[in-house]
Write an enzyme that holds these catalytic residues in place. Structure first.
Site, PDB file in Angstrom:
ATOM      1  CE  LYS A  62      34.273  42.078  50.144  1.00  0.00           C
ATOM      2  NZ  LYS A  62      35.313  42.424  49.196  1.00  0.00           N
TER       3      LYS A  62
ATOM      4  N   GLY B 279      45.341  39.927  47.769  1.00  0.00           N
ATOM      5  CA  GLY B 279      45.939  40.231  49.077  1.00  0.00           C
ATOM      6  C   GLY B 279      46.705  39.050  49.687  1.00  0.00           C
TER       7      GLY B 279
ATOM      8  N   GLY C 232      41.154  37.941  46.282  1.00  0.00           N
ATOM      9  CA  GLY C 232      42.143  36.889  46.507  1.00  0.00           C
ATOM     10  C   GLY C 232      41.577  35.718  47.308  1.00  0.00           C
TER      11      GLY C 232
HETATM   12  C1  X2W Z   1      45.456  45.642  48.217  1.00  0.00           C
HETATM   13  C2  X2W Z   1      45.403  45.191  46.768  1.00  0.00           C
HETATM   14  C3  X2W Z   1      44.987  43.761  46.586  1.00  0.00           C
HETATM   15  C4  X2W Z   1      43.557  43.483  47.030  1.00  0.00           C
HETATM   16  C5  X2W Z   1      46.628  44.934  48.956  1.00  0.00           C
HETATM   17  O1  X2W Z   1      47.738  45.439  48.942  1.00  0.00           O
HETATM   18  O2  X2W Z   1      46.370  43.852  49.505  1.00  0.00           O
HETATM   19  C6  X2W Z   1      45.503  47.800  49.325  1.00  0.00           C
HETATM   20  O3  X2W Z   1      45.246  47.330  50.422  1.00  0.00           O
HETATM   21  P1  X2W Z   1      42.019  41.423  47.814  1.00  0.00           P
HETATM   22  O4  X2W Z   1      42.347  39.983  47.624  1.00  0.00           O
HETATM   23  O5  X2W Z   1      40.867  41.872  47.009  1.00  0.00           O
HETATM   24  O6  X2W Z   1      41.909  41.813  49.263  1.00  0.00           O
HETATM   25  N1  X2W Z   1      45.616  47.050  48.232  1.00  0.00           N
HETATM   26  C7  X2W Z   1      45.672  49.281  49.159  1.00  0.00           C
HETATM   27  O7  X2W Z   1      42.700  44.332  47.164  1.00  0.00           O
HETATM   28  O8  X2W Z   1      43.340  42.154  47.240  1.00  0.00           O
END
Ligand code: X2W
Length: 286
Positions: free
Chosen positions: A244, A71, A38
């Site tokens: 990561k 996120g 994100g």
């Molecule tokens: C993440 C999924 C989205 C994600 C969340 O809810 O934010 C968990 O934390 P980015 O932008 O790659 O950080 N899921 C379990 O990973 O977004």
């Protein structure tokens, strides 16, 4: 009419293309999984540029698979709805109301933005989540995190079918539970699991830092598993870089040939990594 004055830029462009030949040959038919976080989706212009690079990859015979995050977009919607959100070691504590918002934002809004951006550049993208064709079956990670899932089974056949049809899969990181639950999966974790199941040639983790840095702040271009473990133990690798690099190690153990952690905001980051001698970010090889 094409300009006939051989100004330097055009000569450089032709030379760049010519020099890319061995890389184009090397990656023909390769499976490249790209995690677009994100934070790396900083603007519509950046999204268009990313989409153009993905379409170019497909054009030269690469099979790109996009796994995205979102996120910050989930946070914005939870804020609007007045739902509080907390994170434990990088994972969002996800109750029943939150997982609905996560699915709406990731599978709906963010997934379709990426699909549309790729299609506008002349590619053929199709959006999926881990629920489609039972792509990613999950179990609960930890009862304290609620509906956060860990992938336990990945069925990549649907992705191989899409490759056969020149289609670029764009995957939202949600998983199907065996009891019909919906699980929220960290985007990096989902990308690692999918790349492992595909035995991908490359997993590119696009983020908002230039790579894994040593204690003087310089990017380490080549990393071994031993170095990563030592850097986590002595605190050189910290915060969001821990999941990561752990994802990278798991992906390598799962059969991915190499994982690269790189800055998705840098111009043409994926092309620089795949098709030039220069490379970008930090590479971890099997
Ligand atoms: C993440 C999924 C989205 C994600 C969340 O809810 O934010 C968990 O934390 P980015 O932008 O790659 O950080 N899921 C379990 O990973 O977004």
């Amino acid at each position: 009419m094409k300009p006939r004055d051989m100004n330097r830029d055009w000569i450089a462009t032709a030379r760049t293309l010519s020099q890319a030949l061995p890389y184009l040959q090397r990656y023909s038919e390769a499976v490249v999984v790209i995690k677009l976080g994100g934070h790396a989706m900083s603007s519509p212009e950046a999204m268009d540029e990313f989409a153009r690079d993905v379409v170019l990859m497909r054009q030269v015979g690469v099979n790109p698979v996009i796994v995205h995050g979102g996120g910050p977009m989930i946070n914005a919607m939870l804020d609007k709805l007045g739902i509080e959100s907390t994170f434990v070691r990088g994972k969002r504590v996800t109750d029943a109301a939150t997982v609905e918002v996560v699915e709406m934002i990731l599978s709906g809004l963010v997934n379709k933005q990426i699909v549309q951006a790729i299609n506008r550049q002349g590619g053929k993208a199709v959006g999926l989540s881990g629920k489609d064709a039972d792509l990613m079956i999950c179990e609960q990670t930890d009862p304290n995190l609620g509906f956060v899932g860990t992938p336990v089974e990945v069925r990549p056949q649907i992705l191989q079918d899409l490759f056969q049809n020149n289609t670029i899969p764009v995957i939202a990181p949600l998983g199907a539970g065996r009891e019909g639950e919906t699980f929220n999966v960290n985007g990096d974790t989902a990308a690692g699991a999918i790349a492992g199941a595909l035995k991908a040639d490359r997993l590119l983790l696009l983020t908002d830092v230039s790579g894994v840095k040593d204690d003087s702040g310089d990017v380490v271009t080549d990393l071994t598993e031993g170095q990563i473990r030592a850097m986590i133990a002595d605190g050189t690798i910290a915060g969001g870089m821990i999941p990561k690099t752990e994802t990278a190690l798991e992906a390598i153990a799962g059969g991915v040939r190499a994982v690269v952690i790189l800055d998705g905001r840098a111009p043409n980051a994926c092309l620089l990594e795949l098709f030039t001698e220069h490379g970008a970010g930090s590479i971890i090889r099997s």
